[in-house]
Each structure stands twice: as C-alpha cells, then as structure tokens.
Design an enzyme around this catalytic site. Structure first.
Site, PDB file in Angstrom:
ATOM      1  N   LYS A  99       0.810  -1.226   0.000  1.00  0.00           N
ATOM      2  CA  LYS A  99       0.000   0.000   0.000  1.00  0.00           C
ATOM      3  C   LYS A  99       0.844   1.277   0.000  1.00  0.00           C
ATOM      4  O   LYS A  99       0.379   2.341   0.388  1.00  0.00           O
ATOM      5  CB  LYS A  99      -0.994   0.031   1.192  1.00  0.00           C
ATOM      6  CG  LYS A  99      -1.897  -1.157   1.322  1.00  0.00           C
ATOM      7  CD  LYS A  99      -2.570  -1.578   0.052  1.00  0.00           C
ATOM      8  CE  LYS A  99      -3.679  -0.669  -0.374  1.00  0.00           C
ATOM      9  NZ  LYS A  99      -4.220  -1.121  -1.693  1.00  0.00           N
ATOM     10  N   GLY A 100       2.070   1.135  -0.428  1.00  0.00           N
ATOM     11  CA  GLY A 100       2.955   2.303  -0.474  1.00  0.00           C
ATOM     12  C   GLY A 100       2.948   2.996  -1.831  1.00  0.00           C
ATOM     13  O   GLY A 100       3.651   3.986  -2.031  1.00  0.00           O
ATOM     14  N   GLY A 101       2.204   2.456  -2.779  1.00  0.00           N
ATOM     15  CA  GLY A 101       2.198   3.020  -4.133  1.00  0.00           C
ATOM     16  C   GLY A 101       3.091   2.210  -5.063  1.00  0.00           C
ATOM     17  O   GLY A 101       3.634   2.729  -6.045  1.00  0.00           O
ATOM     18  N   THR A 102       3.242   0.922  -4.753  1.00  0.00           N
ATOM     19  CA  THR A 102       4.135   0.064  -5.548  1.00  0.00           C
ATOM     20  C   THR A 102       3.645  -0.084  -6.994  1.00  0.00           C
ATOM     21  O   THR A 102       4.439  -0.107  -7.920  1.00  0.00           O
ATOM     22  CB  THR A 102       4.281  -1.327  -4.892  1.00  0.00           C
ATOM     23  OG1 THR A 102       2.984  -1.850  -4.644  1.00  0.00           O
ATOM     24  CG2 THR A 102       5.036  -1.262  -3.594  1.00  0.00           C
ATOM     25  N   ARG A 103       2.328  -0.187  -7.161  1.00  0.00           N
ATOM     26  CA  ARG A 103       1.771  -0.336  -8.520  1.00  0.00           C
ATOM     27  C   ARG A 103       2.068   0.921  -9.336  1.00  0.00           C
ATOM     28  O   ARG A 103       2.496   0.839 -10.498  1.00  0.00           O
ATOM     29  CB  ARG A 103       0.257  -0.617  -8.423  1.00  0.00           C
ATOM     30  CG  ARG A 103      -0.533  -0.621  -9.707  1.00  0.00           C
ATOM     31  CD  ARG A 103      -0.154  -1.676 -10.710  1.00  0.00           C
ATOM     32  NE  ARG A 103      -0.163  -3.041 -10.187  1.00  0.00           N
ATOM     33  CZ  ARG A 103       0.313  -4.088 -10.847  1.00  0.00           C
ATOM     34  NH1 ARG A 103       0.844  -3.944 -12.048  1.00  0.00           N
ATOM     35  NH2 ARG A 103       0.295  -5.294 -10.313  1.00  0.00           N
ATOM     36  N   ARG A 182       5.490   5.229   2.529  1.00  0.00           N
ATOM     37  CA  ARG A 182       4.350   6.151   2.608  1.00  0.00           C
ATOM     38  C   ARG A 182       4.162   6.538   4.066  1.00  0.00           C
ATOM     39  O   ARG A 182       4.564   5.777   4.954  1.00  0.00           O
ATOM     40  CB  ARG A 182       3.110   5.399   2.084  1.00  0.00           C
ATOM     41  CG  ARG A 182       1.856   6.230   1.976  1.00  0.00           C
ATOM     42  CD  ARG A 182       0.750   5.369   1.370  1.00  0.00           C
ATOM     43  NE  ARG A 182      -0.513   6.067   1.317  1.00  0.00           N
ATOM     44  CZ  ARG A 182      -1.652   5.494   0.957  1.00  0.00           C
ATOM     45  NH1 ARG A 182      -1.673   4.203   0.632  1.00  0.00           N
ATOM     46  NH2 ARG A 182      -2.768   6.174   0.934  1.00  0.00           N
ATOM     47  N   SER A 190      -4.814   2.188   5.084  1.00  0.00           N
ATOM     48  CA  SER A 190      -5.068   1.664   3.738  1.00  0.00           C
ATOM     49  C   SER A 190      -4.943   0.132   3.722  1.00  0.00           C
ATOM     50  O   SER A 190      -5.774  -0.574   3.144  1.00  0.00           O
ATOM     51  CB  SER A 190      -4.070   2.298   2.766  1.00  0.00           C
ATOM     52  OG  SER A 190      -4.187   1.750   1.504  1.00  0.00           O
TER      53      SER A 190
HETATM   54  N1  LIG Z   1       1.742   8.798  -6.156  1.00  0.00           N
HETATM   55  C1  LIG Z   1       1.125   8.329  -5.072  1.00  0.00           C
HETATM   56  N2  LIG Z   1       1.247   8.955  -3.887  1.00  0.00           N
HETATM   57  C2  LIG Z   1       0.633   8.468  -2.790  1.00  0.00           C
HETATM   58  N3  LIG Z   1      -0.125   7.364  -2.764  1.00  0.00           N
HETATM   59  C3  LIG Z   1      -0.274   6.732  -3.939  1.00  0.00           C
HETATM   60  C4  LIG Z   1       0.349   7.150  -5.133  1.00  0.00           C
HETATM   61  N4  LIG Z   1       0.006   6.282  -6.092  1.00  0.00           N
HETATM   62  C5  LIG Z   1      -0.773   5.363  -5.523  1.00  0.00           C
HETATM   63  N5  LIG Z   1      -0.953   5.634  -4.244  1.00  0.00           N
HETATM   64  C6  LIG Z   1      -1.748   4.888  -3.270  1.00  0.00           C
HETATM   65  O1  LIG Z   1      -1.051   3.670  -2.991  1.00  0.00           O
HETATM   66  C7  LIG Z   1      -1.997   2.688  -2.634  1.00  0.00           C
HETATM   67  C8  LIG Z   1      -1.774   1.445  -3.452  1.00  0.00           C
HETATM   68  O2  LIG Z   1      -0.487   0.993  -3.144  1.00  0.00           O
HETATM   69  P1  LIG Z   1       0.125  -0.315  -3.787  1.00  0.00           P
HETATM   70  O3  LIG Z   1       0.038  -0.216  -5.276  1.00  0.00           O
HETATM   71  O4  LIG Z   1       1.475  -0.484  -3.211  1.00  0.00           O
HETATM   72  O5  LIG Z   1      -0.880  -1.428  -3.289  1.00  0.00           O
HETATM   73  S1  LIG Z   1      -0.589  -2.985  -3.113  1.00  0.00           S
HETATM   74  O6  LIG Z   1       0.250  -3.163  -1.943  1.00  0.00           O
HETATM   75  O7  LIG Z   1       0.029  -3.478  -4.340  1.00  0.00           O
HETATM   76  O8  LIG Z   1      -1.930  -3.582  -2.890  1.00  0.00           O
HETATM   77  C9  LIG Z   1      -3.379   3.285  -2.849  1.00  0.00           C
HETATM   78  O9  LIG Z   1      -3.793   3.755  -1.597  1.00  0.00           O
HETATM   79  P2  LIG Z   1      -5.306   3.747  -1.085  1.00  0.00           P
HETATM   80  O10 LIG Z   1      -6.005   4.760  -1.955  1.00  0.00           O
HETATM   81  O11 LIG Z   1      -5.225   4.161   0.344  1.00  0.00           O
HETATM   82  O12 LIG Z   1      -5.819   2.358  -1.279  1.00  0.00           O
HETATM   83  C10 LIG Z   1      -3.091   4.438  -3.795  1.00  0.00           C
HETATM   84  O13 LIG Z   1      -4.031   5.458  -3.715  1.00  0.00           O
END
Ligand SMILES: Nc1ncnc2c1ncn2[C@@H]1O[C@H](COP(=O)(O)OS(=O)(=O)O)[C@@H](OP(=O)(O)O)[C@H]1O
Length: 213
Positions: A99-103, A182, A190
C-alpha cells in the site's frame, strides 16, 4: 509612380523576409527544446549500433502489438523469438511496501522504453510452493523483452518475508531492490481497509455458499 512601386515592393520583401527569418528561428528553437526532452537515461547507449536503428518508439510499438497478438493466440512463440524477444529474469524488483504506491511506481518505470514490467505479482521468493518450482518457472512468468531491456517485477510481500533476501541474493547478488514508503498511519489504514474488505468478501462468499446447501 515607379518610385512608389519600388517602395511598396521593398516593404513587401521586408515583411516576407522577416516572416521567413521568424519561422526559421521558431524551428531552431523547437528542435532545441525537443532535444532537451530526450530521456535523462537515453536507451540508445544500451542498445549498441544495431539497436540504434530499431529503437526507441516504432520498435517498441511493434513489439507491444506483437505481444498483444501473441496473447490472443494469433502469433506463435517462434515468431516472437524471431524478433529477438526473450523472457529474462528481473534486474530490479520492487519489494514494497504494501500500500505504499508500488503499482504506481511500477507503471511509471514501465513508461521508459528500456523497462518492461511483469504485469502480475509473481510471489516467487515469498511463497515456498512457487519457490520450489525453480528459477526457470520464475523466468517463464516474465514478459518478453529485448535482451538489452530491463525486466522489473513487484511483490510487496518480499519485504516482510524472512527467507526472501537470501533467495534473491542467490539469484542475483547485484540486483536492484526498490522500496517506496508512505506516511505510516495512512499506509496502515489503507492496508487495514484492504484486509478487512477481503475478509468481508470471503465471509459473504462462505455465507452465500452455505445458503445453497
Ligand atoms: N503517487 C502516489 N502517492 C501516494 N499514494 C499513492 C500514489 N500512487 C498510488 N498511491 C496509493 O497507494 C496505494 C496502493 O499501493 P500499492 O500499489 O502499493 O498497493 S498494493 O500493496 O500493491 O496492494 C493506494 O492507496 P489507497 O487509496 O489508500 O488504497 C493508492 O491510492
């Protein structure tokens, strides 16, 4: 009369001349600014003389089209191989955090023509069952790419699984590990929300299956 015509002609030539010079200056400035838009890390250097002729964009579009056709079953594996496309082990892995924005990070890196992403989380190093299938199984899960390109995958579970560092090191001791962080409270909320959503979904499914019996 003749003098008046000469002045008029001179004025016209002056206007046309300044238009031509203006256009020329505009073109020079535009080409200059396009030069500055080149990627910070130009891929041409990585591809050598042959690659220079093929890259970047047209070959990339062709490759994406070819892979799309391959997935639809319209192109054979041999035809893909004919274009020098191979499945390579990753040279960089996004290991977290969940949930750190890995995608988002993966998608952004994938915009670079030298990078090709694995579209799914493979869970090779954290899942014993997958790990037991061996490195060839893992390689076959990777997308097709040109040998000079960098394959990259992401599985945030790698960050919290004890066996992972040793396993990744065994595969490639100079691999690049990428971590994105994050603000901790927002990340935890999240994560909690996602886990809860998953659990509620599973409970709903079990209840509806039981009502069928
Ligand atoms: N640039 C940027 N800055 C801050 N936050 C961001 C960014 N891009 C994606 N997000 C938020 O990251 C959350 C998804 O994280 P992941 O892609 O790592 O999710 S996962 O672990 O693979 O399930 C998801 O959080 P939540 O909205 O709380 O679900 C995204 O909104």
């Amino acid at each position: 009369m003749l003098f008046k015509q000469q002045v008029w002609l001179r004025q016209k030539l002056l206007v046309l001349g300044s238009l031509a010079v203006g256009s020329l200056l505009y073109l020079v400035a535009r080409v200059g600014s396009l030069d500055r838009l080149q990627p910070i890390c130009p891929i041409e250097g990585r591809f050598g003389a042959r690659g220079q002729a093929e890259f970047p964009l047209r070959a990339l579009q062709f490759k994406r089209g070819l892979l799309h056709e391959f997935r639809k079953g319209n192109v054979s594996k041999e035809q893909v191989r004919l274009h020098d496309l191979v499945q390579q082990l990753p040279k960089a892995i996004i290991i977290g955090v969940r949930k750190g924005g890995t995608r988002a990070l993966l998608e952004m890196l994938n915009l670079h023509p030298a990078v090709v992403k694995a579209s799914q989380e493979i869970h090779f190093f954290d899942n014993d069952e997958n790990y037991a299938k061996g490195i060839e199984w893992y390689r076959k899960k990777m997308p097709f790419s040109y040998p000079q390109q960098i394959t990259i995958e992401k599985s945030p579970a790698y960050f919290i699984t004890e066996e992972v560092p040793e396993r990744i090191y065994k595969m490639n001791s100079s691999i690049k590990l990428l971590i994105i962080v994050r603000e901790p409270t927002t990340r935890a909320i999240s994560d909690y929300t996602q886990v809860l959503e998953g659990k509620e979904g599973r409970i709903k499914l079990i209840t509806s299956l039981r009502s069928w019996q």
